[in-house]
Design a protein around this motif. Structure first.
Motif, short mmCIF file in Angstrom:
data_model
loop_
_atom_site.label_atom_id
_atom_site.label_comp_id
_atom_site.label_asym_id
_atom_site.label_seq_id
_atom_site.Cartn_x
_atom_site.Cartn_y
_atom_site.Cartn_z
N GLU A 1 18.71 54.86 82.74
CA GLU A 1 18.49 53.92 81.75
C GLU A 1 17.19 54.14 80.68
O GLU A 1 17.02 53.99 79.74
CB GLU A 1 18.31 52.48 82.32
CG GLU A 1 17.47 51.51 81.17
CD GLU A 1 17.92 50.16 81.51
OE1 GLU A 1 18.31 49.48 82.67
OE2 GLU A 1 17.31 49.22 80.57
N ILE A 2 16.25 54.59 81.37
CA ILE A 2 14.97 55.21 80.83
C ILE A 2 15.42 56.22 79.84
O ILE A 2 14.95 56.08 78.62
CB ILE A 2 13.91 55.53 81.71
CG1 ILE A 2 13.20 54.23 82.58
CG2 ILE A 2 12.79 56.15 81.00
CD1 ILE A 2 12.27 54.63 83.64
N GLU B 1 18.20 56.88 78.73
CA GLU B 1 18.97 56.39 77.35
C GLU B 1 18.14 55.90 76.39
O GLU B 1 18.32 55.90 75.09
CB GLU B 1 19.93 55.33 77.96
CG GLU B 1 21.57 55.40 77.41
CD GLU B 1 22.28 54.69 78.05
OE1 GLU B 1 22.45 53.47 77.84
OE2 GLU B 1 22.96 55.17 79.28
N ARG B 2 17.13 54.91 76.89
CA ARG B 2 16.36 54.14 75.79
C ARG B 2 15.45 55.34 74.80
O ARG B 2 15.09 55.14 73.80
CB ARG B 2 15.64 53.09 76.64
CG ARG B 2 16.61 51.97 76.93
CD ARG B 2 16.02 50.88 77.73
NE ARG B 2 14.93 50.26 76.96
CZ ARG B 2 14.34 49.39 77.44
NH1 ARG B 2 14.62 48.67 78.54
NH2 ARG B 2 13.53 48.50 76.74
N CYS C 1 16.30 58.15 74.35
CA CYS C 1 17.13 58.91 73.46
C CYS C 1 17.37 58.09 72.12
O CYS C 1 17.27 58.82 71.19
CB CYS C 1 18.48 59.25 74.28
SG CYS C 1 18.33 60.55 75.32
N SER C 2 17.77 56.66 72.37
CA SER C 2 17.99 56.25 71.15
C SER C 2 16.92 55.89 70.15
O SER C 2 16.74 55.64 69.16
CB SER C 2 18.63 54.80 71.57
OG SER C 2 18.25 54.31 72.53
N LEU C 3 15.56 55.81 71.06
CA LEU C 3 14.39 55.44 70.34
C LEU C 3 14.04 56.77 69.52
O LEU C 3 13.73 56.74 68.19
CB LEU C 3 13.20 55.58 71.35
CG LEU C 3 11.86 54.95 70.53
CD1 LEU C 3 12.00 53.38 70.24
CD2 LEU C 3 10.86 55.06 71.68
N GLU D 1 16.48 56.98 66.33
CA GLU D 1 16.02 56.08 65.28
C GLU D 1 14.77 56.60 64.61
O GLU D 1 14.73 56.29 63.48
CB GLU D 1 15.72 54.50 66.19
CG GLU D 1 15.28 53.57 65.24
CD GLU D 1 16.12 53.42 63.88
OE1 GLU D 1 17.24 53.58 63.81
OE2 GLU D 1 15.78 52.68 62.92
N GLY E 1 7.78 51.79 71.08
CA GLY E 1 9.10 51.54 71.79
C GLY E 1 9.10 52.01 73.31
O GLY E 1 9.76 51.47 74.15
N LEU F 1 8.83 50.70 78.68
CA LEU F 1 9.77 51.49 79.43
C LEU F 1 9.51 51.96 80.94
O LEU F 1 10.08 51.83 82.01
CB LEU F 1 10.30 52.69 78.78
CG LEU F 1 11.10 52.56 77.36
CD1 LEU F 1 11.57 53.81 77.20
CD2 LEU F 1 12.02 51.74 77.60
#
Ligand code: IPD
Ligand code: CA
Ligand code: CA
Length: 265
Positions: A5-6, A8-9, A11-13, A16, A53, A57
């Motif tokens: 989960e960390i 994935e977050r 990577c999307s951060l 963006e 962001g 996390l």
């Protein structure tokens, strides 16, 4: 920790963040200490966006980010961040720059994400779980030394190392396949992880330049270290050498000889 989960977050951060950097029309440029060293308003905006962001996390994690005033590696978890690696390329439109986010726990790098936002290439790894580029596993190459591609960072901001860098380049050009210099250390290091190049050497890099890539490299079967002593501390600026197989042995020997003053062109 739920590492999936960390990851994935993060990577999307960074994706963006990359979109936001590319959307900035005319970033302002400021000079920094050192030779031809710059920071732009895009570097600063990227760093603020990442700090905000990443904070939730890993609760309690410290930040060690290039454009902060103080650089102290705290005990426990630290996010090591280069908000734009390859700022000069970014300013000049050379389209080779990255965002680099590494997580270090008590001196050991455990997670790394590097995003080359021009080519939309996302490199990532969690310690023990392999290295990936845009979802596909990546592995370092094992090229014979005389055909190896050696990437050389020029330590541009620190003129003390320019002569040694030239000596290393000369030696590599005579013994190996060819040289490369991209202008983003994180892009260079991830290229080795992806088997596109074979070794890397730079006389001085800062921890935010290599922290993320160090996990990606090691998970791809390559090595990364400093030189005399041969260990990375994630705190100080040091020589950085990386690579796989014969090419790695070559850069270790060459950097050690040249940087200790015994080697020459
Ligand atoms: C620089 C780049 C460059 C390397 C320099 C780094 P920056 O980072 O990675 O390739 O040669 O030593 O400082 O300043 O663009 O973040
Ligand atoms: Ca950098
Ligand atoms: Ca930077």
């Amino acid at each position: 920790m739920d590492w999936n989960e960390i990851l994935e977050r993060v990577c999307s951060l960074v994706k963006e963040d990359g979109r936001r950097i590319l959307a900035m029309k005319r970033p302002e440029v400021f000079e920094k200490e050192g030779h031809a060293n710059f920071v732009t308003s895009a570097d600063l905006a990227s760093q603020s966006f990442l700090l905000e962001g990443l904070a939730p996390l890993v609760p309690g994690a410290h930040f060690f980010a290039e454009e902060q005033e103080e650089h102290v590696l705290a005990p426990g978890y630290n996010w090591l961040i280069d908000p734009i690696d390859g700022t000069t390329n970014f300013m000049r439109g050379l389209r080779c720059s990255s965002i680099s986010v590494g997580l270090v726990n008590n001196g050991k790098a455990v997670l790394g994400v590097v995003y080359q936002f021009y080519s939309d290439e996302l490199f990532y790894a969690v310690r023990g779980k392999g290295a990936f580029l845009n979802g596909k596993p990546i592995h370092a190459a094992d090229t014979p030394c005389d055909r190896a591609l050696i990437e050389v960072g020029t330590s541009p901001y620190n003129t003390t190392f320019h002569a040694a860098t030239a000596a290393i380049m000369h030696k590599a050009l005579s013994c190996c396949g060819d040289l490369r210099r991209s202008g983003s250390a994180a892009v260079d290091l991830c290229a080795i992880a992806a088997g596109r190049a074979d070794a890397f050497v730079e006389a001085r890099l800062s921890p935010w330049d290599y922290a993320a890539s160090s996990v990606i490299l090691e998970e791809a079967g390559a090595q990364i270290t400093s030189c005399a002593p041969f260990t990375l501390d994630f705190q100080n600026s040091t020589p950085v050498i990386a690579g796989a197989g014969e090419a790695f042995d070559f850069v270790c020997r060459t950097a050690a000889a040249v940087l200790s003053g015994e080697g020459g062109a």
